[in-house]
Design an enzyme around this catalytic site. Structure first.
Site, mmCIF file in Angstrom:
data_model
loop_
_atom_site.group_PDB
_atom_site.id
_atom_site.type_symbol
_atom_site.label_atom_id
_atom_site.label_comp_id
_atom_site.label_asym_id
_atom_site.label_seq_id
_atom_site.Cartn_x
_atom_site.Cartn_y
_atom_site.Cartn_z
ATOM 1 N N TRP A 1 -31.676 -25.738 17.692
ATOM 2 C CA TRP A 1 -32.159 -24.491 18.315
ATOM 3 C C TRP A 1 -32.758 -23.558 17.268
ATOM 4 C CZ3 TRP A 1 -29.123 -19.524 18.619
ATOM 5 C CH2 TRP A 1 -28.177 -19.435 17.583
ATOM 6 N N ASP A 2 -32.517 -23.861 15.980
ATOM 7 C CA ASP A 2 -33.098 -23.074 14.882
ATOM 8 C C ASP A 2 -34.601 -22.876 15.102
ATOM 9 O OD1 ASP A 2 -30.794 -24.571 14.154
ATOM 10 O OD2 ASP A 2 -31.157 -24.245 12.031
ATOM 11 N N GLU B 1 -19.989 -21.836 16.474
ATOM 12 C CA GLU B 1 -19.383 -23.168 16.571
ATOM 13 C C GLU B 1 -17.899 -23.174 16.229
ATOM 14 O OE1 GLU B 1 -21.901 -25.756 14.287
ATOM 15 O OE2 GLU B 1 -23.373 -25.880 15.903
ATOM 16 N N LYS C 1 -17.964 -18.105 13.501
ATOM 17 C CA LYS C 1 -18.725 -18.754 12.430
ATOM 18 C C LYS C 1 -20.043 -18.023 12.177
ATOM 19 C CE LYS C 1 -20.880 -23.212 11.269
ATOM 20 N NZ LYS C 1 -21.445 -24.454 11.809
ATOM 21 N N GLN C 2 -20.690 -17.623 13.264
ATOM 22 C CA GLN C 2 -22.029 -17.026 13.134
ATOM 23 C C GLN C 2 -22.284 -16.116 14.321
ATOM 24 O OE1 GLN C 2 -23.074 -21.284 13.883
ATOM 25 N NE2 GLN C 2 -25.094 -20.391 14.228
HETATM 26 C C1 BGC Z 1 -25.083 -23.986 12.796
HETATM 27 C C2 BGC Z 1 -26.020 -24.250 13.946
HETATM 28 C C3 BGC Z 1 -27.362 -24.695 13.389
HETATM 29 C C4 BGC Z 1 -27.193 -25.877 12.459
HETATM 30 C C5 BGC Z 1 -28.491 -26.289 11.803
HETATM 31 C C6 BGC Z 1 -24.988 -25.209 11.923
HETATM 32 O O1 BGC Z 1 -24.178 -24.939 10.838
HETATM 33 O O2 BGC Z 1 -23.807 -23.633 13.268
HETATM 34 O O3 BGC Z 1 -26.174 -23.095 14.717
HETATM 35 O O4 BGC Z 1 -28.205 -25.024 14.437
HETATM 36 O O5 BGC Z 1 -26.282 -25.534 11.447
HETATM 37 O O6 BGC Z 1 -29.010 -25.256 11.021
#
Ligand code: BGC
Length: 784
Positions: free
Chosen positions: A361-362, A488, A592-593
């Protein structure tokens, strides 16, 4: 980790003045060149020493079985991984029988410069061989932004103080051996010898190798042509074998004399085209590149970048590091997407094999928003790629018992590549991200052809997914249960606020789009009943809220969970995913984010319509002490919302973190490739954060405000065929329309119209001061 300042701080270049072999893999990522189709890591010309050799062609991958200890229904059976294709950048050098290898002899000087305006990587070095001959080596490398199949190197050797016999071997090398992965799940698996040889050719100064991947059956062709300039009696000989094709150039140089080799390299791949057709394709690309020659490629590269910077440059006064970093970021974001042309834009671009070369999704939520305002054509192409993979996404939805399309969490070619369903299959929000990118692009460009041909179907199929994934409860409220949001460290939870609000926008956008395009709607079988059901679901979407705390919940029940034991977590236990079991992370309040905080950015209008400023500030303050930023995607989102809630110094610290993620290797894994989303996030933090840029429908609005350290921030962006320049100082902002008809804007809530005749100047209102929110212990943002 890159410790001391590895790169000189300069506005338009990234300069490394000494070679540190311990951080070679990191600098290979930083110095990677790409056009979105071909990617060359910044490996040394002579191939060795290396950190991670890397030459990539977007879309070329191998498949491998995904083994499960306990398999279940609907688990993907096969994974995809990016492979290192035939390496065309190698030029080995022999000086009086000694190989030019920086580990031996004496390196008198070594400098590499990535030039962000010329789009080239330059290297100059002086080396004394173990036997005492000194040579100067200069190379310039580019991956063409204008001829997508082509990359090129100009390589020059000069004898310094004695007569030297020099041999340059220019090679194409397939199946290079790769270092073993270190066990980090985010690194790639290394497939041994993924390419089977089909054809090799060498004649005159031309070389060609054609290979095929064993299981995915993709044919890869790489060819090279050379122009050699040297003293009289310079000789050349070419030869080819299974995995190597080589041009050997031999000369004797008197002190001050040089031998120069210009090497043009063409790349192609296909899953369907025949061997002769592929050989012809790369030969034709070489002929086209040869027609303009080395200088022509350099000139076109410069012109292409001049045009890009005229539409996209960001100027920062008061912090030279951020100035350099944002241009570095924009350059790499452009490189990742410029010529990807209906292929994915992977999380690492084509700078390394991290995350197996997968796109997430980035792309839609971080990279495309930047390209929408700087290189919009690349956005249409990236979304056409998603459109091309609709059949797989429909099949996946059907397999899961759902309607519409379920786009993969991670993929190269289209099928789901995640073997971990709680953070793969359940992360349905990727669908809403795709819809969001469609809406942003169409709003920002007015490209109705794209909307009709590509956009509507993406909106419809994703809306169908949401409608079938969710349900109305007995009170009519709509819920999306058991999904995973951006954070996550929570999974398979009910009513993730980000997912619900993004799905809401997706459902409404689909209903609006089918009204605008009734013929497409009919073709897709959408009737009024169906679009009314989308509106009903959107209007009834549940958004969980904790009345007692007065904050929105990341997902239903989240604020009731026990808080993570932050005080008992050591600094070396981050990222938590490498030190604690997911089951424990999932049942605690630890983020986490940015998730709820991201929702306040991407669905800001909903919050503004339903709540006051204090609510937004309270939400931000609640999630700050829980957010550990174990993903590089977080800092930029937090920067935007910190600026939005008046925490300008905090926003500045997060901006620095996003900006310096790779230049300072803050997550210790730049070796595997650059963090393209975080690089894109640097622009987002500056433009959407300090510039307060949002677009609601066809209207742009800004709410500029600078942190103390920045004296000025100015950026150019594209919107509906026009270029707008926003120049922000401490007290006033100047909006200048550089071309096109007058544009309506918002400035801190005040509507204004700006035309090319006269800039609009407005004052910056004072900021509302609030107590600074805290971060978990040891997790305050790195301020560079
Ligand atoms: C993140 C995801 C991201 C992926 C790739 C993961 O660590 O939690 O949101 O899409 O890294 O960058």
């Amino acid at each position: 980790m890159i410790t001391d300042r590895s790169y000189a701080v300069e506005p338009w270049t990234v300069r490394e003045t000494a070679l540190d072999l311990d951080v070679l893999a990191q600098s290979e990522s930083v110095f990677a060149l790409s056009n979105g189709h071909v990617g060359w890591r910044g490996n040394l010309d002579e191939g060795e020493p290396h950190g991670l050799p890397g030459s990539y062609l977007n879309g070329v991958h191998e498949v491998h079985p995904l083994p499960y200890a306990e398999a279940g229904y609907g688990y993907p059976e096969s994974g995809q991984t990016v492979i290192d294709i035939t390496n065309g950048k190698i030029l080995r050098l022999l000086v009086d029988d000694e190989p030019f290898d920086l580990r031996y002899g004496r390196l008198v000087a070594h400098e590499r410069v990535l030039d962000l305006r010329r789009g080239v990587l330059e290297r100059t070095c002086e080396w004394t061989s173990p036997a005492g001959s000194t040579v100067r080596v200069r190379s310039t490398r580019l991956v063409s932004l204008t001829q997508r199949a082509v990359a090129a190197v100009a390589y020059e050797v000069e004898a310094v103080d004695s007569r030297s016999r020099v041999v340059i071997q220019s090679e194409l090398v397939a199946n290079e051996s790769l270092p073993e992965p270190d066990g980090d799940p985010r690194a790639a698996r290394a497939l041994k010898s993924p390419l089977e040889q089909e054809d090799h050719f060498a004649s005159g100064n031309r070389l060609r190798l054609v290979h095929r991947t064993r299981r995915s059956g993709l044919r890869v062709a790489v060819a090279a042509d050379h122009t050699v300039t040297g003293p009289e009696r310079t000789t050349t000989r070419s030869e080819s074998g299974i995995d190597v094709a080589r041009l050997t150039v031999t000369s004797v140089l008197e002190p001050g004399q040089t031998l120069r080799v210009e090497k043009l390299v063409a790349h192609g791949w296909s899953g369907t085209r025949s061997l002769p057709a592929m050989a012809d394709q790369v030969d034709a690309a070489l002929a086209a590149a040869g027609h303009d020659g080395w200088q022509g490629l350099l000139d076109d590269q410069r012109a292409c970048l001049d045009d890009f910077w005229a539409r996209a440059d960001v100027e920062v006064e008061g912090d030279e590091e951020i100035q350099q970093a944002v241009r570095f970021a924009l350059f790499h974001v452009l490189q990742a997407g410029a010529r990807a042309e209906q292929r994915a834009i992977p999380a690492k671009g084509l700078t390394g094999s991290g995350y197996d070369g997968h796109a997430f999704w980035d792309t839609e939520m971080f990279v495309l928003p930047v390209l929408t305002h700087t290189a919009p054509q690349a956005v249409a192409e990236a979304l056409r790629w998603r459109h091309n993979t609709l059949d797989e996404a429909r099949e996946r939805a059907a397999q899961l018992g759902l309607a519409g399309a379920a786009f993969p969490w991670r993929t190269i070619a289209g099928p789901e590549g995640s073997a971990y369903w709680p953070a793969g299959t359940a992360a349905f929000h990727v669908n809403a991200g795709i819809a969001d990118a469609v809406v942003r692009y169409v709003e920002a460009t007015g490209d109705t052809d794209f909307e009709r041909e590509t956009g509507v179907e993406l909106l419809v199929e994703t809306a169908r997914l949401w409608r079938s994934l969710g349900h109305h409860d007995t009170h009519g409220v709509f819920h999306l249960d058991g999904v995973t949001g951006p954070d996550e460290y929570s999974a398979v939870a009910d009513d993730n606020t980000y997912t619900n609000l993004m799905a809401r926008q997706n459902l409404l956008a689909a209903a609006d789009a089918v009204e605008r395009h009734p013929r497409v709607a009919r073709r897709l079988g959408v009737d009024e009943e169906e679009s009314a059901a989308w509106r009903d679901a959107a209007d009834a979407m549940h958004v969980p809220y904790n009345e007692e705390l007065g904050v929105h919940e990341q997902h239903a029940g989240f604020t009731r969970y026990q808080r993570w034991d932050f005080a008992g977590t050591r600094p070396d236990q981050y990222p938590l995913l490498l030190h604690f079991p997911y089951f424990d992370l999932y049942r605690k309040q630890v983020v986490k984010q940015a998730d709820l905080v991201l929702a306040m950015y991407t669905c800001g209008e909903w919050f503004e319509q339903h709540h006051d400023e204090e609510q937004i500030a309270r939400n931000f303050a609640y999630y700050e002490p829980l957010t550990v930023r174990d993903s590089s995607l977080s800092a930029c989102c937090q920067a935007v919302m910190a600026a939005r809630t008046g925490h300008l110094e905090l926003a500045y610290a997060y901006t620095s973190e996003a900006a310096l993620m790779d230049l300072q290797d803050l997550e210790h894994n730049t070796r595997d490739g650059l963090h393209i989303a975080s690089l894109a996030g640097t622009w987002m933090a500056l433009v959407a954060g300090f510039g307060g840029m949002r677009h609601d429908g066809e209207r742009l609005r800004f709410a500029p405000r600078l942190p103390e350290r920045l004296r000025r921030l100015a950026f150019t962006m594209q919107f509906r065929g026009r270029r707008l320049r926003v120049d922000i100082g401490a007290d006033k902002v100047t909006y200048t329309l550089l071309d096109g008809p007058p544009l309506r804007l918002g400035h801190h809530g005040e509507p204004l119209t700006v035309g090319t005749d006269e800039p609009a100047v407005r004052a910056v209102p004072p900021v509302v001061r609030r107590p600074a929110p805290e971060q978990p212990p040891h997790r305050a943002p790195n301020s560079g």
